[in-house]
Design a protein around this motif. Structure first.
Motif, mmCIF file in Angstrom:
data_model
loop_
_atom_site.group_PDB
_atom_site.id
_atom_site.type_symbol
_atom_site.label_atom_id
_atom_site.label_comp_id
_atom_site.label_asym_id
_atom_site.label_seq_id
_atom_site.Cartn_x
_atom_site.Cartn_y
_atom_site.Cartn_z
ATOM 1 N N LEU A 16 0.798 -1.207 0.000
ATOM 2 C CA LEU A 16 0.000 0.000 0.000
ATOM 3 C C LEU A 16 0.843 1.274 0.000
ATOM 4 O O LEU A 16 0.324 2.360 0.146
ATOM 5 N N SER A 17 2.137 1.136 -0.165
ATOM 6 C CA SER A 17 3.017 2.302 -0.158
ATOM 7 C C SER A 17 2.725 3.193 -1.365
ATOM 8 O O SER A 17 2.156 2.741 -2.361
ATOM 9 N N PRO A 18 3.117 4.461 -1.313
ATOM 10 C CA PRO A 18 2.889 5.361 -2.450
ATOM 11 C C PRO A 18 3.518 4.838 -3.743
ATOM 12 O O PRO A 18 2.965 5.033 -4.820
ATOM 13 N N MET A 19 4.660 4.176 -3.636
ATOM 14 C CA MET A 19 5.298 3.651 -4.855
ATOM 15 C C MET A 19 4.409 2.590 -5.505
ATOM 16 O O MET A 19 4.272 2.539 -6.713
ATOM 17 N N ALA A 20 3.796 1.731 -4.678
ATOM 18 C CA ALA A 20 2.912 0.708 -5.226
ATOM 19 C C ALA A 20 1.670 1.360 -5.829
ATOM 20 O O ALA A 20 1.194 0.950 -6.881
ATOM 21 N N LEU A 21 1.134 2.379 -5.144
ATOM 22 C CA LEU A 21 -0.029 3.070 -5.687
ATOM 23 C C LEU A 21 0.317 3.782 -6.994
ATOM 24 O O LEU A 21 -0.482 3.814 -7.920
ATOM 25 N N ALA A 22 1.504 4.358 -7.081
ATOM 26 C CA ALA A 22 1.920 5.044 -8.307
ATOM 27 C C ALA A 22 1.975 4.075 -9.474
ATOM 28 O O ALA A 22 1.696 4.438 -10.606
ATOM 29 N N ALA A 23 2.340 2.827 -9.184
ATOM 30 C CA ALA A 23 2.435 1.831 -10.252
ATOM 31 C C ALA A 23 1.071 1.573 -10.883
ATOM 32 O O ALA A 23 0.987 1.101 -12.002
ATOM 33 N N ALA A 24 -0.014 1.906 -10.188
ATOM 34 C CA ALA A 24 -1.355 1.685 -10.711
ATOM 35 C C ALA A 24 -1.819 2.838 -11.599
ATOM 36 O O ALA A 24 -2.943 2.837 -12.056
ATOM 37 N N GLY A 25 -0.956 3.810 -11.840
ATOM 38 C CA GLY A 25 -1.332 4.956 -12.652
ATOM 39 C C GLY A 25 -0.690 4.935 -14.015
ATOM 40 O O GLY A 25 0.055 4.021 -14.367
ATOM 41 N N SER A 26 -0.992 5.974 -14.789
ATOM 42 C CA SER A 26 -0.377 6.149 -16.098
ATOM 43 C C SER A 26 -0.367 7.642 -16.439
ATOM 44 O O SER A 26 -1.198 8.397 -15.944
ATOM 45 N N PRO A 27 0.577 8.053 -17.296
ATOM 46 C CA PRO A 27 0.620 9.465 -17.660
ATOM 47 C C PRO A 27 -0.473 9.809 -18.671
ATOM 48 O O PRO A 27 -0.868 8.967 -19.475
ATOM 49 N N ARG A 28 -0.957 11.040 -18.596
ATOM 50 C CA ARG A 28 -1.941 11.517 -19.574
ATOM 51 C C ARG A 28 -1.534 12.925 -19.995
ATOM 52 O O ARG A 28 -1.350 13.805 -19.159
ATOM 53 N N LEU A 29 -1.396 13.117 -21.301
ATOM 54 C CA LEU A 29 -1.059 14.423 -21.864
ATOM 55 C C LEU A 29 -2.306 15.005 -22.516
ATOM 56 O O LEU A 29 -2.982 14.325 -23.296
ATOM 57 N N GLN A 30 -2.594 16.263 -22.186
ATOM 58 C CA GLN A 30 -3.660 17.002 -22.847
ATOM 59 C C GLN A 30 -3.077 18.328 -23.307
ATOM 60 O O GLN A 30 -2.209 18.891 -22.629
ATOM 61 N N ALA A 31 -3.558 18.819 -24.441
ATOM 62 C CA ALA A 31 -3.098 20.109 -24.961
ATOM 63 C C ALA A 31 -4.305 21.013 -25.144
ATOM 64 O O ALA A 31 -5.360 20.572 -25.609
ATOM 65 N N PHE A 32 -4.138 22.265 -24.743
ATOM 66 C CA PHE A 32 -5.197 23.263 -24.861
ATOM 67 C C PHE A 32 -4.626 24.469 -25.602
ATOM 68 O O PHE A 32 -3.535 24.933 -25.287
ATOM 69 N N PHE A 33 -5.374 24.957 -26.596
ATOM 70 C CA PHE A 33 -4.922 26.056 -27.439
ATOM 71 C C PHE A 33 -5.890 27.225 -27.321
ATOM 72 O O PHE A 33 -7.068 27.031 -27.046
ATOM 73 N N GLN A 34 -5.382 28.420 -27.578
ATOM 74 C CA GLN A 34 -6.276 29.572 -27.504
ATOM 75 C C GLN A 34 -7.405 29.418 -28.502
ATOM 76 O O GLN A 34 -7.252 28.783 -29.554
ATOM 77 N N GLN A 35 -8.554 30.002 -28.166
ATOM 78 C CA GLN A 35 -9.794 29.766 -28.897
ATOM 79 C C GLN A 35 -9.758 30.079 -30.381
ATOM 80 O O GLN A 35 -10.418 29.404 -31.159
ATOM 81 N N ASP A 36 -9.010 31.085 -30.796
ATOM 82 C CA ASP A 36 -9.073 31.443 -32.211
ATOM 83 C C ASP A 36 -8.244 30.536 -33.116
ATOM 84 O O ASP A 36 -8.199 30.752 -34.322
ATOM 85 N N LEU A 37 -7.640 29.492 -32.564
ATOM 86 C CA LEU A 37 -7.005 28.464 -33.402
ATOM 87 C C LEU A 37 -8.067 27.406 -33.684
ATOM 88 O O LEU A 37 -8.425 26.616 -32.810
ATOM 89 N N THR A 38 -8.585 27.414 -34.895
ATOM 90 C CA THR A 38 -9.676 26.498 -35.243
ATOM 91 C C THR A 38 -9.198 25.264 -35.998
ATOM 92 O O THR A 38 -9.990 24.373 -36.267
ATOM 93 N N SER A 39 -7.924 25.197 -36.340
ATOM 94 C CA SER A 39 -7.396 24.083 -37.116
ATOM 95 C C SER A 39 -7.123 22.861 -36.229
ATOM 96 O O SER A 39 -6.127 22.809 -35.506
ATOM 97 N N ALA A 40 -8.014 21.881 -36.308
ATOM 98 C CA ALA A 40 -7.824 20.632 -35.549
ATOM 99 C C ALA A 40 -6.568 19.910 -36.035
ATOM 100 O O ALA A 40 -5.872 19.263 -35.246
ATOM 101 N N ASP A 41 -6.266 20.030 -37.319
ATOM 102 C CA ASP A 41 -5.078 19.391 -37.885
ATOM 103 C C ASP A 41 -3.805 19.964 -37.242
ATOM 104 O O ASP A 41 -2.907 19.208 -36.851
#
Length: 137
Positions: free
Chosen positions: A20-45
């Motif tokens: 139950l140590s934090p290291m064991a709990l960390a092993a149950a996770g995964s990284p997630r990357l999200q990107a957010f752009f200013q609103q007037d950038l409409t190009s999904a590409d």
């Protein structure tokens, strides 16, 4: 016999503590990357290209560099019209300096980015990259 029983209980308690140590709990996770752009950038590409470049440069630090579950780093970046990275800094810290440095490094190594789309009205683009440690699905 009493000593063995106590030792047996202590041994079991030690195993549960390790599990139950934090290291064991960390092993149950995964990284997630999200990107957010200013609103007037409409190009999904364009958004997808920038996201993919940063994701391709992400290198997860070892277990000791992993933040707590639900913690994230936010890297704020400014991209010039020509795609040059004008600035990048950590605007929100995760609690792990190693994780924060890895997130900032991914953004910096992904540069230069493609030139901004002709339809984008600004001279620079603000982008925020969130790199979080989340519970594994």
């Amino acid at each position: 016999m009493e000593i063995l029983l106590r030792n047996g209980r202590l041994a079991l308690a030690a195993v549960l503590t390790l599990a139950l140590s934090p290291m064991a709990l960390a092993a149950a996770g995964s990284p997630r990357l999200q990107a957010f752009f200013q609103q007037d950038l409409t190009s999904a590409d364009y958004q997808q290209k920038v996201y993919s470049r940063v994701a391709g440069k992400w290198r997860q630090p070892g277990a000791k560099g992993t933040p707590g579950l639900g913690k994230k780093t936010v890297v704020r970046a400014v991209i010039g019209r020509d795609g040059k990275l004008l600035s990048a800094d950590v605007s929100t810290e995760s609690g792990s300096k190693t994780w924060d440095a890895a997130a900032l490094s991914a953004v910096k190594k992904a540069a230069p980015f493609p030139p901004l789309p002709a339809s984008f009205p600004g001279a620079t683009l603000d982008a925020h990259f969130h790199v979080a440690w989340v519970a594994a699905p």
